[in-house]
Design an enzyme around this catalytic site. Structure first.
Site, PDB file in Angstrom:
ATOM      1  N   ASN A  38      23.269 -16.914  -8.457  1.00 57.55           N
ATOM      2  CA  ASN A  38      24.400 -16.612  -9.341  1.00 57.55           C
ATOM      3  C   ASN A  38      25.301 -17.822  -9.612  1.00 57.55           C
ATOM      4  O   ASN A  38      26.467 -17.688  -9.949  1.00 57.55           O
ATOM      5  CB  ASN A  38      25.208 -15.396  -8.854  1.00 57.55           C
ATOM      6  CG  ASN A  38      25.511 -15.446  -7.381  1.00 57.55           C
ATOM      7  OD1 ASN A  38      25.397 -16.495  -6.771  1.00 57.55           O
ATOM      8  ND2 ASN A  38      25.904 -14.321  -6.815  1.00 57.55           N
ATOM      9  N   GLN A 200      37.377  -7.416   2.629  1.00 57.35           N
ATOM     10  CA  GLN A 200      36.840  -6.767   1.427  1.00 57.35           C
ATOM     11  C   GLN A 200      36.198  -5.446   1.822  1.00 57.35           C
ATOM     12  O   GLN A 200      35.498  -5.434   2.829  1.00 57.35           O
ATOM     13  CB  GLN A 200      35.799  -7.660   0.752  1.00 57.35           C
ATOM     14  CG  GLN A 200      36.418  -8.873   0.114  1.00 57.35           C
ATOM     15  CD  GLN A 200      35.464  -9.608  -0.826  1.00 57.35           C
ATOM     16  OE1 GLN A 200      35.871 -10.473  -1.556  1.00 57.35           O
ATOM     17  NE2 GLN A 200      34.187  -9.291  -0.816  1.00 57.35           N
TER      18      GLN A 200
END
Ligand SMILES: NC(=O)C1=CN([C@@H]2O[C@H](COP(=O)(O)OP(=O)(O)OC[C@H]3O[C@@H](n4cnc5c(N)ncnc54)[C@H](O)[C@@H]3O)[C@@H](O)[C@H]2O)C=CC1
Length: 265
Positions: A38, A200
């Site tokens: 990515n 997270q």
């Protein structure tokens, strides 16, 4: 360790700091990720954030949502990117691609990394290398973080120019949480745009949701549909190789035979 038969840990993407790499190395486990999968997605996202912050876009958008119309209230903090100084901490795959994408904008491009790029690449991009991060930081109008989280990169910042724009798609704890809140409040950081949080998912009362002058997102920069296709294919490829007893592409290994990859040390 509870999973006594565990042999392999794969990250479907990039960034394996959710794994205790030292424990994995001493237990003889293999850790791998889909290196490069990515890079384009994150570098493009960073370019977008730089433009959004430089042009004071988010407050302009919020005016529209809130039924307001106040051009002067936006433009006093909106600038062209041309001629500004952009520094990336980290000139690896994402950092280098970001610098390449920035070249047509006619900025001053700086980078800090443990390793200097090859001279030909550095010249083609037109970026200036700083071995010492503390020398680069005060020169930057925009700082982008493109290093992994390691014991050396955690909390590395404190020398920025007043009003600096910061983009952090790398890892949240490279910044000190409370210091970011205070710096966005007192104007030392002009705007902070992060894609990554600690922990997270971020709790509803996470202070970075409520600090002023931020443009935060919920860890989306590397998860375009195109990136998902690439990292699903990379993960499948590694599983197939594993069951056939074949090696993975060398750059995918993060822990192998008790050794941690140098970029994570
Ligand atoms: N938000 C997201 O969705 C994503 C975030 N990331 C983050 O971006 C980071 C960078 O990714 P890539 O560019 O692909 O990795 P990379 O391994 O190609 O580049 C990292 C660079 O950081 C440098 N570095 C490491 N420790 C350093 C230190 N202490 N001081 C100075 N330089 C140091 C390395 O020499 C290397 O050039 C990842 O580790 C990950 O944390 C990556 C992909 C997706």
């Amino acid at each position: 360790m509870k999973a006594k038969n565990l042999k392999l840990l794969l990250t479907a993407g990039i960034g394996s700091v959710h794994i205790d790499l030292h424990a994995a190395a001493s237990a003889g486990l293999t850790v791998a990720e889909v290196t490069g999968s990515n890079v384009v997605s994150v570098a493009e996202d960073e370019l977008m954030r730089i433009l959004i912050l430089m042009r004071n876009f988010v407050p302009g958008y919020n005016q529209v949502i809130n039924g307001e119309w106040n051009i002067a209230g936006i433009s006093y903090r909106a600038h062209d990117l041309q001629g500004k100084t952009i520094g990336t901490m980290g000139g690896g795959r994402i950092g280098k691609l970001l610098l390449q994408r920035l070249k047509p904008f006619e900025c001053n491009l700086l980078y800090h990394d443990r390793l200097q790029m090859e001279q030909a690449v550095e010249k083609e991009i037109g970026a200036k290398y700083f071995e010492n991060l503390k020398e680069m930081l005060p020169k930057c109008d925009v700082i982008v973080i493109n290093t992994p989280l390691t014991e050396k990169t955690r909390g590395m910042f404190n020398k920025e120019k007043k009003g600096v724009l910061i983009v952090n798609n790398a890892r949240a704890t490279i910044m000190e949480r409370q210091a970011v809140v205070e710096a966005t409040e007192n104007g030392h950081i002009g705007v902070y745009s992060g894609d990554v949080w600690d922990p997270q998912p971020a709790a509803k009362d996470h202070s970075w949701r409520y600090m002023p002058n931020h443009a935060m997102t919920p860890h989306i920069s590397g998860t375009t549909m195109d990136a998902q296709v690439r990292y699903a294919a990379g993960t499948k490829d590694m599983l197939e190789r594993y069951f056939k007893g074949e090696d993975f592409p060398a750059q995918n290994y993060i822990v192998k035979n008790g050794e941690i990859a140098p970029q994570y040390l």
